[in-house]
Motif scaffolding. Sequence first.
Motif, mmCIF file in Angstrom:
data_model
loop_
_atom_site.group_PDB
_atom_site.id
_atom_site.type_symbol
_atom_site.label_atom_id
_atom_site.label_comp_id
_atom_site.label_asym_id
_atom_site.label_seq_id
_atom_site.Cartn_x
_atom_site.Cartn_y
_atom_site.Cartn_z
ATOM 1 N N THR A 18 38.338 35.644 38.647
ATOM 2 C CA THR A 18 39.266 35.297 39.680
ATOM 3 C C THR A 18 40.694 34.594 38.628
ATOM 4 O O THR A 18 40.632 35.231 38.158
ATOM 5 C CB THR A 18 39.682 34.666 40.723
ATOM 6 N N SER A 229 31.742 46.407 36.589
ATOM 7 C CA SER A 229 32.381 44.761 37.301
ATOM 8 C C SER A 229 31.502 43.842 37.082
ATOM 9 O O SER A 229 31.737 42.505 37.414
ATOM 10 C CB SER A 229 33.247 44.901 38.194
ATOM 11 N N GLY A 242 35.159 40.443 41.024
ATOM 12 C CA GLY A 242 34.521 40.451 42.334
ATOM 13 C C GLY A 242 35.997 42.415 43.426
ATOM 14 O O GLY A 242 35.923 42.634 44.618
ATOM 15 N N THR A 243 36.312 42.911 42.356
ATOM 16 C CA THR A 243 37.497 43.538 42.752
ATOM 17 C C THR A 243 37.313 45.081 42.112
ATOM 18 O O THR A 243 35.851 44.700 41.166
ATOM 19 C CB THR A 243 39.253 43.455 42.458
ATOM 20 N N GLY A 244 38.134 45.551 42.751
ATOM 21 C CA GLY A 244 37.638 47.477 41.733
ATOM 22 C C GLY A 244 37.555 48.124 43.325
ATOM 23 O O GLY A 244 36.527 47.424 44.614
ATOM 24 N N HIS A 245 38.238 48.899 43.184
ATOM 25 C CA HIS A 245 37.907 50.134 43.834
ATOM 26 C C HIS A 245 37.192 51.735 44.306
ATOM 27 O O HIS A 245 36.994 51.766 43.032
ATOM 28 C CB HIS A 245 39.106 50.939 44.789
ATOM 29 N N TYR A 280 39.032 43.714 34.912
ATOM 30 C CA TYR A 280 39.369 42.698 36.310
ATOM 31 C C TYR A 280 40.903 43.883 36.502
ATOM 32 O O TYR A 280 40.866 43.946 37.545
ATOM 33 C CB TYR A 280 40.367 40.987 36.018
ATOM 34 N N ALA A 283 40.384 47.168 37.303
ATOM 35 C CA ALA A 283 39.705 46.388 38.709
ATOM 36 C C ALA A 283 41.081 46.373 39.742
ATOM 37 O O ALA A 283 41.292 47.280 41.046
ATOM 38 C CB ALA A 283 39.081 45.941 39.032
ATOM 39 N N ALA A 284 42.011 45.695 39.350
ATOM 40 C CA ALA A 284 42.897 45.573 39.895
ATOM 41 C C ALA A 284 43.552 46.674 40.677
ATOM 42 O O ALA A 284 44.623 46.985 41.390
ATOM 43 C CB ALA A 284 43.854 44.138 39.664
ATOM 44 N N ASP A 287 42.781 48.983 42.935
ATOM 45 C CA ASP A 287 42.788 48.648 44.448
ATOM 46 C C ASP A 287 44.387 48.520 44.512
ATOM 47 O O ASP A 287 44.485 49.382 45.986
ATOM 48 C CB ASP A 287 43.016 47.066 44.611
ATOM 49 N N ARG A 288 44.929 48.651 43.796
ATOM 50 C CA ARG A 288 46.540 48.422 43.987
ATOM 51 C C ARG A 288 46.742 50.305 44.708
ATOM 52 O O ARG A 288 47.361 50.707 45.501
ATOM 53 C CB ARG A 288 47.599 48.380 42.726
#
Length: 315
Positions: A18, A229, A242-245, A280, A283-284, A287-288
């Motif tokens: 996080t 991840s 935990g993030t990522g698309h 991270y 992955a973030a 997501d964006r």
Amino acid sequence: MNGHAENSRTETAPVVVTPAVLREWELPSAGASKYDRGQVVVVGGDRRSPGAALLAAEASLRVGAGRLTIALAEGAAIMAAVALRESGVVALPERDGQIVGSSIEAARDDLEPADAVLVGPGLDDAEQTLALLDRLPALVGDETTVVLDAYALGVLPRSKARDAFAGRLVLTPNPGEATMLLEAMDDGAGSDDEGAGSGDDGDGSADDDIERTVRALARAYDAVVSCQSRVAHPDGRLWLVGTGHGGLGTSGSGDVLSGAIAGLCARGVAREEAAVWATYAHAAAGDRLAVEVGPLGFLASELLLELPRVLVEVG
């Protein structure tokens, strides 16, 4: 510390990454000059795929590395120098479009002072990559962090570099490559097929399989491993991002990740922290872009501009 010693370590429960976790690992300050932020050398880019090396190289700068050199096929050197004007370029002799492995000697002056060296993006000949990787330990400093991706992973089990770089390696395999690397340790020989293995035994526990594989791989090669991840340290620690698309599964995305890891390592970030931060941020960034562009169809090159924004927002 060798891999056998690491095998005795106790595995810990996975840590979910996080922003709060990352803030405990404060990134280094900007320093007074580019040399304070570290030197990166990216080795890759055969004539057919120089873009992979360029993506990785730019990613290293986007996470704050100070000085960059790309060593790539001579046929692509001028293009690379124009495409990424912030980078120095070493033109490596090639044969039939592939870098000649022994020609890595031409990059000695850049490799020796490098804080981090990334090998693999855009290389597409296994035997020449093996010849290159075998020569690398004699060319880099004793404290240099070495990040391996793509074909450099495929030949690692057969390379002298496996033992020479133990304790300062970062590996960035996909699940298939991770399985292949473990099987190669068991068999005593390596495969150069990047797609070998799946890590899924068909019983619905693919996530558990990947976790076990990544931990085992980190121990076996005494390396930090970033895979789908998950980031594993040879001492048994494991982090889950935990993030990522799903849109991150696109051409060049892995090159951006490996370059970001190399850039943070060059800045002096511990290799496990660099791998977690970069995984991270990568992955973030996905997501964006999934929101701004769409869940599919954004390009790996578009991740590059998002990386520094994520670092600033988290830090």
